[in-house]
Enzyme design. Structure first.
Site, PDB file in Angstrom:
ATOM      1  N   CYS A   4       0.826  -1.223   0.000  1.00 29.28           N
ATOM      2  CA  CYS A   4       0.000   0.000   0.000  1.00 29.28           C
ATOM      3  C   CYS A   4       0.856   1.268   0.000  1.00 29.28           C
ATOM      4  O   CYS A   4       0.366   2.347  -0.344  1.00 29.28           O
ATOM      5  CB  CYS A   4      -0.919  -0.007   1.209  1.00 29.28           C
ATOM      6  SG  CYS A   4      -1.886  -1.514   1.326  1.00 29.28           S
ATOM      7  N   HIS A  43      -3.665   6.699   2.368  1.00 30.29           N
ATOM      8  CA  HIS A  43      -4.055   5.411   1.801  1.00 30.29           C
ATOM      9  C   HIS A  43      -5.397   5.030   2.424  1.00 30.29           C
ATOM     10  O   HIS A  43      -5.593   5.172   3.621  1.00 30.29           O
ATOM     11  CB  HIS A  43      -2.976   4.375   2.136  1.00 30.29           C
ATOM     12  CG  HIS A  43      -3.433   2.977   1.922  1.00 30.29           C
ATOM     13  ND1 HIS A  43      -4.025   2.582   0.743  1.00 30.29           N
ATOM     14  CD2 HIS A  43      -3.428   1.887   2.736  1.00 30.29           C
ATOM     15  CE1 HIS A  43      -4.357   1.302   0.845  1.00 30.29           C
ATOM     16  NE2 HIS A  43      -4.005   0.859   2.045  1.00 30.29           N
ATOM     17  N   ASN A  95     -10.218  -0.996  -0.253  1.00 31.60           N
ATOM     18  CA  ASN A  95      -8.769  -0.783  -0.203  1.00 31.60           C
ATOM     19  C   ASN A  95      -8.156  -1.246  -1.529  1.00 31.60           C
ATOM     20  O   ASN A  95      -8.197  -2.436  -1.847  1.00 31.60           O
ATOM     21  CB  ASN A  95      -8.214  -1.596   0.977  1.00 31.60           C
ATOM     22  CG  ASN A  95      -6.704  -1.493   1.129  1.00 31.60           C
ATOM     23  OD1 ASN A  95      -6.005  -1.042   0.226  1.00 31.60           O
ATOM     24  ND2 ASN A  95      -6.208  -1.924   2.272  1.00 31.60           N
TER      25      ASN A  95
HETATM   26  C1  COA Z   1     -10.431  -6.046   9.497  1.00 34.52           C
HETATM   27  C2  COA Z   1     -11.126  -5.036  10.398  1.00 34.52           C
HETATM   28  C3  COA Z   1     -12.194  -4.276   9.618  1.00 34.52           C
HETATM   29  C4  COA Z   1     -11.813  -5.790  11.523  1.00 34.52           C
HETATM   30  O1  COA Z   1     -12.480  -4.887  12.384  1.00 34.52           O
HETATM   31  P1  COA Z   1     -12.387  -5.078  13.972  1.00 34.52           P
HETATM   32  O2  COA Z   1     -13.242  -4.044  14.568  1.00 34.52           O
HETATM   33  O3  COA Z   1     -10.922  -5.093  14.302  1.00 34.52           O
HETATM   34  O4  COA Z   1     -13.067  -6.480  14.167  1.00 34.52           O
HETATM   35  P2  COA Z   1     -12.472  -7.827  14.824  1.00 34.52           P
HETATM   36  O5  COA Z   1     -11.461  -8.433  13.881  1.00 34.52           O
HETATM   37  O6  COA Z   1     -12.029  -7.525  16.220  1.00 34.52           O
HETATM   38  O7  COA Z   1     -13.739  -8.732  14.842  1.00 34.52           O
HETATM   39  C5  COA Z   1     -14.871  -8.429  15.667  1.00 34.52           C
HETATM   40  C6  COA Z   1     -15.926  -9.495  15.471  1.00 34.52           C
HETATM   41  O8  COA Z   1     -16.486  -9.392  14.162  1.00 34.52           O
HETATM   42  C7  COA Z   1     -16.395 -10.642  13.489  1.00 34.52           C
HETATM   43  N1  COA Z   1     -16.185 -10.366  12.067  1.00 34.52           N
HETATM   44  C8  COA Z   1     -15.004 -10.289  11.399  1.00 34.52           C
HETATM   45  N2  COA Z   1     -15.238 -10.027  10.104  1.00 34.52           N
HETATM   46  C9  COA Z   1     -16.575  -9.939   9.954  1.00 34.52           C
HETATM   47  C10 COA Z   1     -17.419  -9.679   8.872  1.00 34.52           C
HETATM   48  N3  COA Z   1     -16.945  -9.446   7.632  1.00 34.52           N
HETATM   49  N4  COA Z   1     -18.754  -9.641   9.068  1.00 34.52           N
HETATM   50  C11 COA Z   1     -19.272  -9.874  10.275  1.00 34.52           C
HETATM   51  N5  COA Z   1     -18.523 -10.135  11.361  1.00 34.52           N
HETATM   52  C12 COA Z   1     -17.190 -10.158  11.204  1.00 34.52           C
HETATM   53  C13 COA Z   1     -15.242 -11.359  14.147  1.00 34.52           C
HETATM   54  O9  COA Z   1     -15.344 -12.746  13.970  1.00 34.52           O
HETATM   55  C14 COA Z   1     -15.390 -10.922  15.569  1.00 34.52           C
HETATM   56  O10 COA Z   1     -16.386 -11.700  16.151  1.00 34.52           O
HETATM   57  P3  COA Z   1     -16.250 -12.179  17.700  1.00 34.52           P
HETATM   58  O11 COA Z   1     -16.223 -10.920  18.508  1.00 34.52           O
HETATM   59  O12 COA Z   1     -17.469 -13.014  17.892  1.00 34.52           O
HETATM   60  O13 COA Z   1     -14.948 -12.938  17.763  1.00 34.52           O
HETATM   61  C15 COA Z   1     -10.104  -4.015  10.982  1.00 34.52           C
HETATM   62  O14 COA Z   1      -9.309  -4.638  11.958  1.00 34.52           O
HETATM   63  C16 COA Z   1      -9.205  -3.423   9.919  1.00 34.52           C
HETATM   64  O15 COA Z   1      -9.657  -2.683   9.069  1.00 34.52           O
HETATM   65  N6  COA Z   1      -7.886  -3.733  10.013  1.00 34.52           N
HETATM   66  C17 COA Z   1      -6.928  -3.285   9.017  1.00 34.52           C
HETATM   67  C18 COA Z   1      -7.219  -3.894   7.695  1.00 34.52           C
HETATM   68  C19 COA Z   1      -6.028  -4.174   6.875  1.00 34.52           C
HETATM   69  O16 COA Z   1      -5.206  -4.966   7.210  1.00 34.52           O
HETATM   70  N7  COA Z   1      -5.925  -3.521   5.728  1.00 34.52           N
HETATM   71  C20 COA Z   1      -4.876  -3.767   4.812  1.00 34.52           C
HETATM   72  C21 COA Z   1      -3.630  -3.069   5.119  1.00 34.52           C
HETATM   73  S1  COA Z   1      -3.517  -1.410   4.796  1.00 34.52           S
END
Ligand code: COA
Length: 337
Positions: free
Chosen positions: A123, A264, A294
């Site tokens: 990215c 980004h 993204n």
């Molecule tokens: C991926 C991302 C959106 C997840 O959001 P979050 O708030 O951290 O959510 P979590 O991973 O803690 O998951 C929370 C819950 O939602 C659930 N969940 C994950 N993806 C889900 C989806 N697509 N739909 C519904 N539920 C989902 C999980 O299983 C978890 O459930 P649990 O509490 O029962 O275990 C966030 O962490 C993010 O944007 N990270 C960076 C992304 C990235 O790497 N980008 C590329 C690099 S630049």
């Protein structure tokens, strides 16, 4: 903007003279995605800000997207591709293992004079690319260059993994940079960093030398992107804030001097949280993740192109590009447009 920016005295500057972007016509909404995996529009929108992403067809490749964005940037710069000295394509979803995606772009554009290569900084690739071109233009080694960020991430997306497949989309953005003489306008400052210790946070492992194509994979999912969302989330906010602050310190800028920060687009919550910590008002932070998801190296140039076309960035404005991604890598460019 008449701000006297703290910068080195240079005979030459790297000036952005053209910008363009391209996204495939085919789109995938959150509602459509929710029919494939256990998720919902409400969850994706509230956790990421994404509503829809553009998806390439089998025939639409990274070089195709890159070429389309490049054509638009060249038209805007009123420049014939034959005059280009250098083409960099920032991508982690290349046309093939080799030759580089940039070779295909050179061929399509008929950019006969240019030397070309791909840049794999995920990215951060576009921001890294601008920094490299800045060196070549300022040193006098080149006169005209093209930097493209182009990705077809949906081709390495695991559509069964709801934690990652909701995030990504395809697209390309490009800028033409030309050597400016005696002008204040141009790239003022660039900074780049990386932390290889955290490579596991974001990766796609198959078909490199570690897992060659002729060896059976123990885990078939290794052909797709894997992310540790939480770790990335926290690191991204930290590095974006740190990097934008470093840019402002280095250039002697305050928030009032900045026209726009283009981050980004990885998650609206990450960008909003970083902006809050930087005390950046909403109108100085551009968000278009709702429409694209993204798009890795393509996201900054797509956002920049949209911003300029919408009149949100004008000639002379100071703009900061900031990016963060796999590697880990991060970096920024300060530009007087
Ligand atoms: C991926 C991302 C959106 C997840 O959001 P979050 O708030 O951290 O959510 P979590 O991973 O803690 O998951 C929370 C819950 O939602 C659930 N969940 C994950 N993806 C889900 C989806 N697509 N739909 C519904 N539920 C989902 C999980 O299983 C978890 O459930 P649990 O509490 O029962 O275990 C966030 O962490 C993010 O944007 N990270 C960076 C992304 C990235 O790497 N980008 C590329 C690099 S630049």
């Amino acid at each position: 903007m008449n701000k006297e920016v703290k910068q080195r005295r240079l005979a030459y500057r790297a000036v952005i003279t053209g910008h363009g972007s391209f996204a495939p016509a085919n789109k995938l909404t959150n509602e459509e995605l929710a029919k494939k995996v256990d998720t919902s529009d409400e969850w994706i929108t509230s956790r990421t800000g994404i509503k829809v992403r553009h998806i390439t067809t089998d025939d639409e490749t990274t070089a195709f997207l890159a070429t389309e964005a490049a054509k638009r940037a060249l038209a805007e710069a009123n420049l014939d591709a034959g005059e280009l000295d250098l083409i960099i394509v920032a991508t982690i979803t290349p046309e093939m293992v080799f030759p580089s995606t940039a070779s295909f772009v050179q061929r399509s554009l008929r950019a006969k004079k240019a030397w070309v290569f791909d840049l794999a900084a995920a990215c951060s690739g576009f921001v890294y690319g601008l920094s490299i071109v800045q060196q070549f233009l300022e040193s006098g080694r080149c006169k005209k260059a093209l930097v493209i960020g182009a990705e077809t991430l949906t081709k390495i997306t695991n559509w069964k993994d709801r934690t990652s497949c909701i995030l990504f989309g395809d697209g390309a953005g490009a800028v033409v940079l030309e050597r400016g003489e005696g002008k204040q306008r141009g790239i003022i400052y660039s900074t780049m960093s990386s932390d290889g210790d955290r490579w596991k946070a974001l990766n796609c492992q198959a078909y490199g030398s570690r897992y060659p194509a002729d060896k059976k994979l123990k885990d078939p999912n290794k052909i797709y992107m894997e992310i540790k969302g939480r770790e990335v989330y926290q690191q991204a906010i930290r590095r974006i804030v740190e990097t934008v602050n470093a840019c402002m310190d280095h250039c002697g800028l305050t928030i009032d001097d900045i026209g726009m920060v283009i981050s980004h687009q990885m998650n609206a919550r990450i960008i909003e949280s970083a902006a809050k910590r930087l005390n950046l008002p909403n109108e100085k932070v551009y968000l278009n993740i709702t429409e694209y998801g993204n798009t890795s190296a393509a996201s900054v140039p797509i956002a920049f192109d949209e911003c300029v076309r919408a009149g949100k960035i004008k000639r002379g404005d100071i703009v900061i590009f900031v990016a963060f991604g796999a590697g880990l890598t991060w970096g920024a460019n300060v530009i007087q447009f």
